[in-house]
Scaffold this motif. Structure first.
Motif, PDB file in Angstrom:
ATOM      1  N   GLY A   1      -4.999  -0.689  -0.663  1.00  0.00           N
ATOM      2  CA  GLY A   1      -5.003   0.576   0.164  1.00  0.00           C
ATOM      3  C   GLY A   1      -4.598   0.888   1.626  1.00  0.00           C
ATOM      4  N   ALA A  48      -1.172   1.790   3.021  1.00  0.00           N
ATOM      5  CA  ALA A  48       0.318   2.498   3.832  1.00  0.00           C
ATOM      6  C   ALA A  48       1.340   1.710   3.824  1.00  0.00           C
ATOM      7  CB  ALA A  48       0.269   3.828   4.785  1.00  0.00           C
ATOM      8  N   GLN A  63      -0.449   0.800  -1.500  1.00  0.00           N
ATOM      9  CA  GLN A  63      -1.086   1.956  -2.033  1.00  0.00           C
ATOM     10  C   GLN A  63      -1.999   1.221  -3.277  1.00  0.00           C
ATOM     11  OE1 GLN A  63       0.941   4.491  -5.311  1.00  0.00           O
ATOM     12  NE2 GLN A  63       0.270   6.295  -4.062  1.00  0.00           N
ATOM     13  N   HIS A  64      -1.884   0.248  -3.595  1.00  0.00           N
ATOM     14  CA  HIS A  64      -2.767   0.002  -4.441  1.00  0.00           C
ATOM     15  C   HIS A  64      -4.587  -0.904  -3.767  1.00  0.00           C
ATOM     16  CE1 HIS A  64      -5.280  -2.448  -7.837  1.00  0.00           C
ATOM     17  NE2 HIS A  64      -5.021  -2.978  -7.153  1.00  0.00           N
ATOM     18  N   ALA A 104       5.380  -0.948  -1.506  1.00  0.00           N
ATOM     19  CA  ALA A 104       4.962  -0.030  -1.584  1.00  0.00           C
ATOM     20  C   ALA A 104       3.535   0.366  -2.673  1.00  0.00           C
ATOM     21  CB  ALA A 104       6.052   1.358  -1.849  1.00  0.00           C
ATOM     22  N   GLU A 105       3.626  -0.072  -4.201  1.00  0.00           N
ATOM     23  CA  GLU A 105       3.158   0.046  -4.810  1.00  0.00           C
ATOM     24  C   GLU A 105       1.968  -0.661  -4.811  1.00  0.00           C
ATOM     25  OE1 GLU A 105       0.376  -0.886  -8.292  1.00  0.00           O
ATOM     26  OE2 GLU A 105       2.601  -1.970  -7.313  1.00  0.00           O
ATOM     27  N   VAL A 145       8.597   2.971   1.405  1.00  0.00           N
ATOM     28  CA  VAL A 145       9.068   4.040   0.439  1.00  0.00           C
ATOM     29  C   VAL A 145       9.986   4.723   0.844  1.00  0.00           C
ATOM     30  CG1 VAL A 145       7.671   6.573  -0.342  1.00  0.00           C
ATOM     31  CG2 VAL A 145       6.223   4.918   0.039  1.00  0.00           C
TER      32      VAL A 145
END
Length: 352
Positions: free
Chosen positions: A322, A324, A319-320, A315-316, A329
Motif C-alpha cells: 500500500g 505507491a 503495491q502489495h 513497485a510490486e 513503475v
C-alpha cells in the motif's frame, strides 16, 4: 581439507570474485554459459584489471566448465560452496544445475543483484542458502575472459562485501566467507542481511535503470538536473517501501535513508544535502567515463535486463503493502521499451 568452490556464472562479478579466489590459491571451478568465455580463459587465462597496477593480473589457476560439462562433477569431489552469480531471471535453473553436486553440508551463496535468496531456497532449502551483497564494486566483462573494475577498492573507507545468514545469526560459515572475501576487498558479516539487501536494492534502483534508459554514465546522470532529481525520487520511494515492509535499512551509499526519503518528498534542506553528496568529489574516478552499472551494460550488449527484478520488484512490493512507487513503475516501463528497441537510450527518456 580445502573447500571446493563453484561459481555458476563467470561473468563480471562471478568471474571477478572467482578469479581473485583462485589467484589466492583456493580451489575454484568457473562454470559459464558463454562458450567463448570459457574457451578464452582456457587459452590465455582470466584477465582482471582495476584502477591501480596491483589490480592487474591474469588468473591461470581456476578450473573451468561449460554448462554441458557440469555432469562431470558427479565423478569429482562434491562442491562445498556454490556461488550463484547469474542474472536474477536465471536464478532457479542455475541453482538447480549445481544442487546435485553439493556436499551434504554444502550451501549456495547468492552473489547477485536483487533479492534472490527465496528463489534459491525454493530449490535447495533455507538451510543451504546464504546471501552476499557486493556494495559499490562496479565491474564489467568488456570482452570474453577480460573483466575490469571501474571504481577504486573500498578498503577501510567502504565495506564492499557483506555476508549474512537469512536468520540473522553469525555462523562459522559466514565467518569463513568473510575471510575469503577479505582476500579481494573489505568484508564483514552482518546480522541484517535483509536490510543490507534492501539498501543495495535502493542503490541499484536509483542508478542501474536510469543509466540504462539514458545511456549516460552515473556521473553524467548526476550532473543532469532533471535526471538527478528523478534518481532521488526513485531512492526515496524505495526507502519508504522498505520501511513499510519492516526492513532495517542500512546506509545507501553515502545517503542516510531517511534524509533520502525526505529529499524525494520535497524537503528542501534534505534535498540540498542529498544533491551535494551526489556532486562529483575531488577524488575523481579515472574510469568515470566508462563506468556503467550492470543494467546499462546489458543494454549496450543487447541483453535482457533485470529491470523487473529491481525497479519492477520495488513497485510490486509497494503495491502489495500500500505504498505507491510511481517513479519505479515509470522507469520499468521505459527500460522495457529501450530493451525491446522501441526507443533509443537518451536523457530525453527521463526528461533530461
Amino acid at each position: 581439507m580445502r573447500k571446493r568452490i563453484a561459481v555458476v556464472g563467470a561473468g563480471a562479478l562471478g568471474g571477478y570474485v572467482g578469479g581473485y579466489l583462485a589467484h589466492n590459491g583456493l580451489d575454484v571451478t568457473l562454470i559459464d554459459m558463454w562458450p567463448q568465455n570459457i574457451e578464452t580463459i582456457r587459452a590465455r587465462g582470466l584477465e582482471l584489471d582495476g584502477v591501480t597496477p596491483e589490480e592487474r593480473f591474469t588468473v591461470t589457476k581456476a578450473r573451468t566448465m561449460h554448462l554441458t560439462e557440469v555432469q562431470d562433477l558427479s565423478k569429482q569431489k562434491p562442491i562445498d560452496i556454490a556461488f550463484v552469480a547469474v542474472k536474477s531471471y536465471d536464478t532457479e535453473w542455475a541453482t538447480m544445475l549445481i544442487r546435485p553436486y553439493l556436499a551434504p553440508d554444502g550451501y549456495v551463496v547468492s552473489l547477485q543483484n536483487c533479492l534472490n535468496e527465496e528463489r534459491i531456497a525454493g530449490v535447495v532449502g533455507w538451510g543451504k542458502t546464504v546471501g552476499t551483497i557486493a556494495s559499490l564494486i562496479s565491474v564489467d566483462m568488456h570482452e570474453a575472459a577480460r573483466i575490469r573494475r571501474t571504481i577504486a577498492k573500498g578498503g577501510d573507507k567502504h565495506t564492499v562485501f557483506r555476508v549474512g545468514e537469512v536468520h540473522g545469526r553469525i555462523t562459522r560459515r559466514i565467518e569463513e566467507l568473510r575471510e575469503m572475501f577479505a582476500l579481494i576487498d573489505s568484508a564483514k558479516t552482518t546480522s541484517n542481511l535483509w536490510g543490507e539487501r534492501w539498501s543495495k536494492l535502493c542503490q541499484n534502483g536509483m542508478r542501474n535503470g536510469v543509466s540504462a534508459a539514458t545511456g549516460l554514465s552515473s556521473g553524467d546522470c548526476d550532473r543532469n538536473d532533471a535526471i538527478r532529481r528523478f534518481s532521488i525520487k526513485l531512492g526515496g520511494e524505495a526507502v519508504r517501501v522498505g520501511q513499510a515492509l519492516g526492513y532495517q535499512i542500512e546506509k545507501i551509499s553515502k545517503f542516510d535513508p531517511e534524509r533520502l526519503a525526505l529529499a524525494a518528498e520535497g524537503d528542501k534542506a534534505a534535498l540540498d544535502e542529498i544533491e551535494k553528496l551526489m556532486q562529483p568529489g575531488s577524488n575523481v574516478n579515472p574510469r568515470a567515463d566508462i563506468q556503467r552499472p550492470s543494467m546499462a551494460q546489458d543494454i549496450i550488449k543487447g541483453r535482457r535486463t533485470e529491470i523487473e527484478f529491481m525497479n519492477g520488484y520495488i513497485a510490486e512490493r509497494g503495491q502489495h503493502i500500500g505504498v505507491a512507487a510511481p517513479s519505479h513503475v515509470t522507469l520499468t516501463d521505459v527500460v522495457k521499451r529501450v530493451e525491446r528497441g522501441e526507443v533509443k537510450p537518451g536523457p530525453a527518456t527521463l526528461g533530461g
